[in-house]
Design an enzyme around this catalytic site. Structure first.
Site, PDB file in Angstrom:
ATOM      1  N   ASP A 455       0.821  -1.206   0.000  1.00 36.14           N
ATOM      2  CA  ASP A 455       0.000   0.000   0.000  1.00 36.14           C
ATOM      3  C   ASP A 455       0.859   1.261   0.000  1.00 36.14           C
ATOM      4  O   ASP A 455       0.507   2.253  -0.629  1.00 36.14           O
ATOM      5  CB  ASP A 455      -0.957   0.003   1.201  1.00 36.14           C
ATOM      6  CG  ASP A 455      -2.192  -0.829   0.924  1.00 36.14           C
ATOM      7  OD1 ASP A 455      -2.690  -0.770  -0.216  1.00 36.14           O
ATOM      8  OD2 ASP A 455      -2.650  -1.558   1.820  1.00 36.14           O
ATOM      9  N   CYS A 502       6.280  -6.148   5.836  1.00 33.46           N
ATOM     10  CA  CYS A 502       5.472  -7.329   5.507  1.00 33.46           C
ATOM     11  C   CYS A 502       4.799  -7.238   4.147  1.00 33.46           C
ATOM     12  O   CYS A 502       3.959  -8.056   3.808  1.00 33.46           O
ATOM     13  CB  CYS A 502       4.446  -7.612   6.602  1.00 33.46           C
ATOM     14  SG  CYS A 502       3.262  -6.277   6.827  1.00 33.46           S
TER      15      CYS A 502
HETATM   16  C1  PEP Z   1       0.786  -3.998   2.526  1.00 32.07           C
HETATM   17  O1  PEP Z   1      -0.021  -3.119   2.220  1.00 32.07           O
HETATM   18  O2  PEP Z   1       1.984  -3.982   2.193  1.00 32.07           O
HETATM   19  C2  PEP Z   1       0.359  -5.153   3.337  1.00 32.07           C
HETATM   20  C3  PEP Z   1       1.219  -6.038   3.779  1.00 32.07           C
HETATM   21  O3  PEP Z   1      -0.984  -5.331   3.556  1.00 32.07           O
HETATM   22  P1  PEP Z   1      -1.996  -5.803   2.424  1.00 32.07           P
HETATM   23  O4  PEP Z   1      -1.185  -6.350   1.286  1.00 32.07           O
HETATM   24  O5  PEP Z   1      -2.876  -6.840   3.021  1.00 32.07           O
HETATM   25  O6  PEP Z   1      -2.720  -4.549   2.063  1.00 32.07           O
HETATM   26 MG    MG Z   2      -1.949  -2.940   3.166  1.00 28.79          MG
END
Ligand code: PEP
Ligand code: MG
Length: 553
Positions: A455, A502
């Site tokens: 994001d 992450c």
């Molecule tokens: C991100 O945004 O990098 C994340 C790990 O969350 P998601 O991919 O679930 O939005």
């Molecule tokens: Mg995210």
């Protein structure tokens, strides 16, 4: 040969199964007089087929979730068996010589309109049911396959215009060898799920549903971003050889399972797995995950007809806590919205869902959902090393509000004499430019950060992470993102907090040197990527990595 965007690596060979997109296109409007009889016959046949399908779904839900939850389908069957509904459709076919699909569509529309006029919440929900049933019936009339990826019982490569994250999470990996979609980008949640399931996938393959037919023999090579349709024998032979080599290479990394990701000069990076359900723990452990760096709890809320109860959530979180023994598990609160939909939540349709009503923005309004989830996490925290993580933070007010809510839930648990970890750690995802820019202030409020590079990249570059038309612009190593990562790490460390990452960047082997050099303490990723990233770290030298970062900056 066709190509697209490789979103999950691997090579598979097999027969194509085309799955239609959810939208139903109705072209033919009128029929001839002598077609009326057969049209009515098709309508009755399709109606019976639809009733049978719904009865089967009812049975399945009853088995999985109990009789009470399955009752809603009884209502669906009643709609279809309603004589008035049937009569209205037959009349249109006979009198107006409309096709049965157009007749059904018109009667459904009329019924919904009448119900909406009544301004009654219960009936409004029933209008949604009627729409759903109508769509299913029309699909059966047109003989369009209805998706149920769980039900696929032969080995196939799925070809589809698009797959939603919840559909992908239902995939039966025993039979689905891989999938190819026309839409989607590298870090859409559909791609993320494919990666964590370890099934090869290519997204953004233009017109693939037109170029490939059912039962065509397909080679899906998402390492080289190549799709072959009915290839010659020599190509098949060659690809099988490459596949064998690829699998051998992966097998060779097994020895890393119990080894630490320690650089040559002694810096240890913690390696975590991202999971979306309790079953993923097995794959995480098999690949040598030392912790769960991200549990995307929204998947616990999807593919069902109502909210999971506090107890259901508690059981899920407890199961993970226990399975991971004394290893950390970071539970992210419900991050629904954006590309992740949850039908029964009836979220409004938005022009910009990624900038809209999602994640904590929903939970801060729906305190009932927030408190139920926090209570379940806190209760489960007694059984392991759980941590709470809030996504989509943009302000200090938000985290202060959420921490207060945690406190309130703790007080009520104490009153009820229920055990929980009083010192449970609370962290936030840094995944908006706003959070990155105020990370120094945020760091004072929390115990840890986890950078959501998926994001963060999307919002910093203003590039939709799931849109193949702009995927060439989606770059988590863009200088702007890199500068933000640097700022976030500095903010965390100067406040004595640790910082993980992450997003998908954690599993990008071209970024590993950069990430360790810049000071990331923990990397959490799709499980199949863990061994290769561990291997790279073990061959790296922190001193060198720091030099590389200096050059890059
Ligand atoms: C991100 O945004 O990098 C994340 C790990 O969350 P998601 O991919 O679930 O939005
Ligand atoms: Mg995210």
């Amino acid at each position: 040969m066709i190509s697209g965007i490789s979103v999950s690596p691997g090579i598979v060979l097999g027969k194509a199964l085309l799955i239609d997109s959810q939208k139903v296109k109705i072209n033919k409007k009128n029929i001839l007089k002598d077609e009326i009889k057969s049209e009515i016959k098709n309508f009755f046949y399709s109606k019976e087929k639809t009733i049978k399908q719904i009865k089967n779904i009812k049975k399945e839900i009853e088995k999985k979730l109990g009789k009470e939850k399955s009752e809603i389908f009884e209502g669906h069957i009643m709609i279809l068996e309603d004589k008035e509904f049937e009569k209205d459709i037959i009349t249109l076919i006979k009198k107006k010589q409309y096709t049965s699909e157009i007749s059904t569509k018109k009667i459904i529309k009329k019924q919904i309109k009448e119900i909406k006029k009544l301004n009654n919440t219960y009936l409004k929900n029933r209008a949604l049911d009627i729409k759903d049933i109508g769509n299913r019936l029309i699909k059966n009339i047109l003989k369009i396959n209805i998706k149920n990826l769980n039900k696929i019982n032969k080995k196939v490569i799925i070809i589809s215009k698009d797959l939603t994250p919840s559909e992908t999470a239902q995939i039966n990996i025993k039979n689905v060898l891989g999938f190819i979609t026309e839409l989607g980008g590298e870090t859409s949640h559909t791609s993320i799920i494919a990666k964590s399931l370890g099934i090869p996938a290519i997204a953004g393959a233009k017109n693939v549903t037109k170029k490939i037919k059912n039962n065509d023999y397909i080679i899906l090579d998402s390492i080289n971003n190549e799709i072959y349709v009915n290839p010659k024998e020599n190509i098949i032979k060659n690809k099988k050889k490459i596949k064998k080599k690829f699998l051998k290479k992966i097998n060779k990394l097994k020895f890393l399972k119990n080894l630490k990701a320690r650089t040559i000069d002694g810096k240890v990076i913690k390696i975590g797995a991202n999971i979306s359900n309790t079953n993923d723990i097995k794959i995480a452990k098999k690949n040598g995950a030392e912790l769960i760096g991200l549990y995307r709890t929204e998947f616990l809320f999807m593919n069902r007809n109502n909210f999971p109860t506090e107890n259901e959530q508690f059981e899920s979180y407890k199961k993970i806590a226990k399975k991971m023994k004394n290893k950390e598990v970071i539970i992210r609160t419900l991050d629904i919205g954006g590309d992740k939909d949850c039908k029964y939540m009836k979220l409004p349709r938005e022009d910009n869902p990624f900038l809209g009503y999602r994640a904590i923005r929903i939970l801060m309004k729906r305190k009932d959902i927030l408190r139920t989830q926090l209570k379940a996490i806190l209760r489960a925290s007694y059984f392991g090393q759980l941590k709470i993580m809030f996504p989509m933070i943009i302000s200090l007010q938000e985290i202060r509000f959420l921490k207060k809510e945690v406190k309130k839930v703790k007080i009520s648990l104490k009153k009820e004499n229920i055990n929980f970890n009083k010192n449970i750690k609370i962290g936030v995802m840094i995944e908006t430019p706003a959070a990155a820019l105020i990370s120094n202030e945020l760091a004072k409020e929390v115990d840890f950060f986890s950078i959501g590079s998926n994001d963060l990249t999307q919002y910093t570059l203003a590039v939709d992470r799931g849109n193949d038309l702009v995927s060439h612009l989606y770059n988590p190593m863009h200088p702007a993102v890199i500068k933000l990562i640097k700022k976030i790490v500095k903010a965390a460390h100067s406040n004595g907090k640790w910082v993980g990452l992450c997003g998908e960047l954690a599993s990008n082997k071209h970024a590993t040197q950069f990430l360790i050099g810049i000071g990331i303490d923990e990397l959490s990723m799709n499980s199949p990527s863990i061994p290769i990233i561990k291997k790279i770290i073990r061959k790296s030298n922190l001193k060198n990595a720091k030099k590389i970062v200096k050059n890059i900056l």
